[in-house]
Enzyme design. Sequence first.
Site, mmCIF file in Angstrom:
data_model
loop_
_atom_site.group_PDB
_atom_site.id
_atom_site.type_symbol
_atom_site.label_atom_id
_atom_site.label_comp_id
_atom_site.label_asym_id
_atom_site.label_seq_id
_atom_site.Cartn_x
_atom_site.Cartn_y
_atom_site.Cartn_z
ATOM 1 N N ARG A 155 10.055 -1.824 5.283
ATOM 2 C CA ARG A 155 10.399 -0.461 5.402
ATOM 3 C C ARG A 155 9.176 -0.162 6.192
ATOM 4 N NH1 ARG A 155 13.803 -1.451 0.979
ATOM 5 N NH2 ARG A 155 15.817 -0.539 0.712
ATOM 6 N N ILE A 156 8.076 -0.488 5.691
ATOM 7 C CA ILE A 156 6.956 0.559 6.189
ATOM 8 C C ILE A 156 6.463 0.071 7.300
ATOM 9 C CG2 ILE A 156 4.883 0.894 4.899
ATOM 10 C CD1 ILE A 156 5.631 1.070 2.186
ATOM 11 N N ASP A 175 5.828 -11.730 10.620
ATOM 12 C CA ASP A 175 7.111 -11.397 9.596
ATOM 13 C C ASP A 175 7.766 -12.328 9.537
ATOM 14 O OD1 ASP A 175 8.847 -10.668 7.703
ATOM 15 O OD2 ASP A 175 8.114 -8.884 7.172
ATOM 16 N N ALA A 232 -0.938 -1.403 1.449
ATOM 17 C CA ALA A 232 -0.568 -2.111 0.798
ATOM 18 C C ALA A 232 -1.679 -2.793 0.088
ATOM 19 C CB ALA A 232 0.082 -3.694 2.051
ATOM 20 N N ARG A 233 -1.582 -3.818 -0.284
ATOM 21 C CA ARG A 233 -1.870 -4.191 -1.389
ATOM 22 C C ARG A 233 -3.347 -4.705 -0.934
ATOM 23 N NH1 ARG A 233 2.479 -5.053 -1.424
ATOM 24 N NH2 ARG A 233 4.286 -5.209 -2.787
ATOM 25 N N GLU A 262 -11.051 0.040 -8.676
ATOM 26 C CA GLU A 262 -11.084 1.074 -7.897
ATOM 27 C C GLU A 262 -10.857 1.799 -9.396
ATOM 28 O OE1 GLU A 262 -6.403 1.957 -7.049
ATOM 29 O OE2 GLU A 262 -6.283 0.596 -5.553
ATOM 30 N N HIS A 284 -5.769 5.658 -3.360
ATOM 31 C CA HIS A 284 -4.817 5.070 -3.197
ATOM 32 C C HIS A 284 -4.101 6.209 -3.018
ATOM 33 C CE1 HIS A 284 -2.817 1.482 -5.395
ATOM 34 N NE2 HIS A 284 -1.933 2.044 -4.474
ATOM 35 N N ALA A 287 0.917 7.684 -1.043
ATOM 36 C CA ALA A 287 2.252 7.550 -1.475
ATOM 37 C C ALA A 287 2.177 9.244 -2.367
ATOM 38 C CB ALA A 287 3.010 6.776 -2.102
#
Length: 324
Positions: A155-156, A175, A232-233, A262, A284, A287
């Site tokens: 989605r992102i 992907d 993402a990560r 973090e 972070h 979102a």
Amino acid sequence: MPTSPLVLVTSRSFSSGDLDLAAELEAVGARMVTGPSTHDLDALRPLLADATAWIAGTGPVTAAHLDAAPGLQIVARYGVGYEAVDLGAAAARGVLVTNTPGANTGAVADHAVALLLAGLRDVPQGDRGVRAGRWAVQRTRELGTLTVGIVGLGRIGRAVAARLSGFGPRLLGFDPWVPPAELDRLGIEGVDLDTLAAGSDVISLHAPGEEVVVDARFLGLVRPALVLVNTARATLVDEPALAQALRDGRLRCYASDVLGSEAGDHANPLLADDLLDRTVLTPHSAAQTVQAVDGMGRGAVDAVLAHLRGDQPPNLVPLPGGPR
């Protein structure tokens, strides 16, 4: 066992948007308590002891956490990722797990594009220079003339591609789960990871899972002026190798919303002072929009309320040994 269900909330931003979701829980007789988003077990143990439901933040949900919660029935992940949840342990204890897919897609995609442009056009460096009385400029490049590689087209990743299409760059995508015909429909050239690394001026990471994507080998393939974006990560990147590559001039900038550490203690190699002009870092916060906070909270609360009513919660995560 308490007469009213106890809902433990460990998300930093829960019910801080426009929706009063805490009131919705209270309206059905649930008691809400909050705990640390780090999911520190010692701090959570007394709260987990009586919890019926857990609206979980980004911290780990381990077998030890679940052992401390004998009455827990559901873990509602506040967000889309659930890699931090021990799904096997949840299945063994009969605990349901849900997530909130799509709730923060637009927010994270917007932030990825913001980081991309900030890194490409030296926005933070320009701000620091002006404040220090330095008006010297360094010429940068226009996005529409470049090739952007997107790793991970869920989605992102797709939302980022849609936003970038208005700027006009060539788009490459990797992907293995997306058919080539679907990539063609999205206006993305499907390539393997090595081709994407070698052929991109900008790379944006949106891959799932915890497997390292950007390692020393990957960095050896990239163009010298690469801008690398990560919303993402942190685990997708070998951070020490990346720090060295930045020092060696093998890429222009790392723009990221996630770091392996973090805690703010500057232990992370990417926080070194000599990398200040080659990194753009945010806390972070991708979102953290009102809309995304409301969407993630809405999804998590709906799952908890459905379960408390005796209904099947939406967005159940498949558990090992369970139905597919």
